[in-house]
Design an enzyme around this catalytic site. Sequence first.
Site, short mmCIF file in Angstrom:
data_model
loop_
_atom_site.label_atom_id
_atom_site.label_comp_id
_atom_site.label_asym_id
_atom_site.label_seq_id
_atom_site.Cartn_x
_atom_site.Cartn_y
_atom_site.Cartn_z
CG ASP A 185 -2.04 0.91 1.26
OD1 ASP A 185 -1.17 2.31 1.33
OD2 ASP A 185 -3.33 0.25 1.26
CG ASN A 193 -3.91 11.40 -6.34
OD1 ASN A 193 -2.94 10.74 -7.53
ND2 ASN A 193 -4.29 9.96 -6.42
CG HIS A 198 -6.31 12.82 -9.96
ND1 HIS A 198 -7.20 11.65 -8.84
CD2 HIS A 198 -7.23 13.85 -9.42
CE1 HIS A 198 -7.30 11.52 -7.79
NE2 HIS A 198 -8.13 12.93 -8.25
CG ASP A 202 -3.23 8.26 -12.97
OD1 ASP A 202 -3.44 7.29 -12.47
OD2 ASP A 202 -4.50 9.11 -14.65
CD GLU A 228 -3.91 4.31 -2.17
OE1 GLU A 228 -4.74 4.79 -1.23
OE2 GLU A 228 -4.87 4.16 -3.22
#
Length: 306
Positions: A185, A193, A198, A202, A228
Amino acid sequence: MTTTRKSKAQSNMQNYSLDSFPCGALVTNSSRVITYVNAYFTTELFWQPEALIGKSTDVIFTKSSKIFFQSYLIPTLLHEKTCEEMQLIIFNAQGRRIPVTVNAHLGDDGCIYWSFFNASKRDQLYNELLKTRETLEEQAEELKLFASTDELTELLNRREMKYRSILVLEQAARSHQSVGLLMLDIDYFKKVNDNFGHLEGDRVLKELGQKLKAFCRQTDLVARFGGEEFLIMLPDTDKVNVLLFCERLHQLIADITVDNKPLTVSIGASICDDKISFTDFYAQADNAVYKAKKLGRNRTEVYEAD
């Protein structure tokens, strides 16, 4: 009156000719010498009658068709008196190879009566059908790939990971092998973000996916399991090697930077050497990653049963 009509009918029948039919008509004698060809051989195949009459059928057949002719067609005709829809290749007078469908009948007079139908369009259609099938198979493979992989990271998606993991666990139980399951994680991913957008998020996910895919063995299962969260299943791996693997993972992932700072992950590990369901195995890794986050993140914790 009746006699007149009958005479006219007979007269019309006498006007019919094999030259009017849109196929090749050929007759060979008992020695397989050509004794008759209709006009089709001239109009469509450019053979002059004198170039064929009195010659062996070898003059029109390709080498492979000659072999088929001698080894199959003739024995079949002698035994069954007829052959239908045989696929052969003949030459026209210009040396061009023409695929044909052949029907043949052995008459009571010992002669063989042949009909030749040009199959060029059939072959063309067949080739087009083959190409269409290949295209459909490629599209099916692409759809299968899309259905089993995460679009962004190109890793396995959640559904495919669960399906393959169940198979690995069943095999491991039969073979009495140890299996490791890692849950990764990304630490503080929401801030990535929120602070950088974003697109940056990404980029981080994609780069992490590429590194995991390159780092893991071919036998390992690697998936983006959601958001994630990433899962790695390590077949035939004991606790010592799982911990070593996680240590190297932390070093590898630190090469990814966000705002010039190394990316960190919390890893929860579960190791099993007995039969276990994927749901329980996943829950153990999930508990371990929760513990890693609670103890400060950027670390690996191994699930231990209370």
